[in-house]
Design an enzyme around this catalytic site. Structure first.
Site, PDB file in Angstrom:
ATOM      1  N   ASN A 170       0.828  -1.202   0.000  1.00 35.44           N
ATOM      2  CA  ASN A 170       0.000   0.000   0.000  1.00 35.44           C
ATOM      3  C   ASN A 170       0.862   1.251   0.000  1.00 35.44           C
ATOM      4  O   ASN A 170       2.006   1.234   0.449  1.00 35.44           O
ATOM      5  CB  ASN A 170      -0.923   0.002   1.221  1.00 35.44           C
ATOM      6  CG  ASN A 170      -1.944  -1.110   1.149  1.00 35.44           C
ATOM      7  OD1 ASN A 170      -2.474  -1.407   0.083  1.00 35.44           O
ATOM      8  ND2 ASN A 170      -2.223  -1.733   2.279  1.00 35.44           N
ATOM      9  N   CYS A 171       0.285   2.327  -0.482  1.00 31.70           N
ATOM     10  CA  CYS A 171       0.922   3.633  -0.541  1.00 31.70           C
ATOM     11  C   CYS A 171       1.427   4.010   0.854  1.00 31.70           C
ATOM     12  O   CYS A 171       0.705   3.777   1.828  1.00 31.70           O
ATOM     13  CB  CYS A 171      -0.110   4.646  -1.040  1.00 31.70           C
ATOM     14  SG  CYS A 171       0.557   6.263  -1.395  1.00 31.70           S
ATOM     15  N   PRO A 172       2.629   4.507   0.979  1.00 32.07           N
ATOM     16  CA  PRO A 172       3.584   4.966  -0.032  1.00 32.07           C
ATOM     17  C   PRO A 172       4.676   3.945  -0.351  1.00 32.07           C
ATOM     18  O   PRO A 172       5.663   4.287  -0.989  1.00 32.07           O
ATOM     19  CB  PRO A 172       4.191   6.207   0.625  1.00 32.07           C
ATOM     20  CG  PRO A 172       4.317   5.796   2.067  1.00 32.07           C
ATOM     21  CD  PRO A 172       3.042   4.962   2.320  1.00 32.07           C
TER      22      PRO A 172
END
Length: 84
Positions: free
Chosen positions: A12-14
């Site tokens: 998942n981001c980042p």
């Protein structure tokens, strides 16, 4: 020239962007990095980072929630990062 593959799928981001930046730092100028990611933020974050860096986005491919980027490592001191 060989292409290094970074599997950032499921992250998942980042994390996809951070791992891309880390992988690029470990490559020689001119080397190719292929990144595969599934996080939708990667579709925005990675190209934006590359626009602000000396690295080149050679190819981008989006398929069924998977994003692939082929990146050529730039030279330090070249491009928008110069002087940072």
């Amino acid at each position: 020239m060989d292409t290094t593959f970074l599997d950032a799928r499921g992250l998942n981001c980042p994390l996809p962007l951070l791992k891309t930046r880390q992988a690029l730092r470990g490559l020689a100028p001119g080397a190719l990095l292929e990144v595969a990611a599934t996080d939708a933020g990667s579709a925005r974050d990675i190209p934006e980072y590359l626009r602000q860096s000396p690295h080149e986005l050679v190819r981008r491919q989006d398929d069924d929630r998977e994003y692939r980027f082929l990146i050529r490592r730039g030279e330090e001191g070249q491009g928008p990062e110069r002087g940072r």
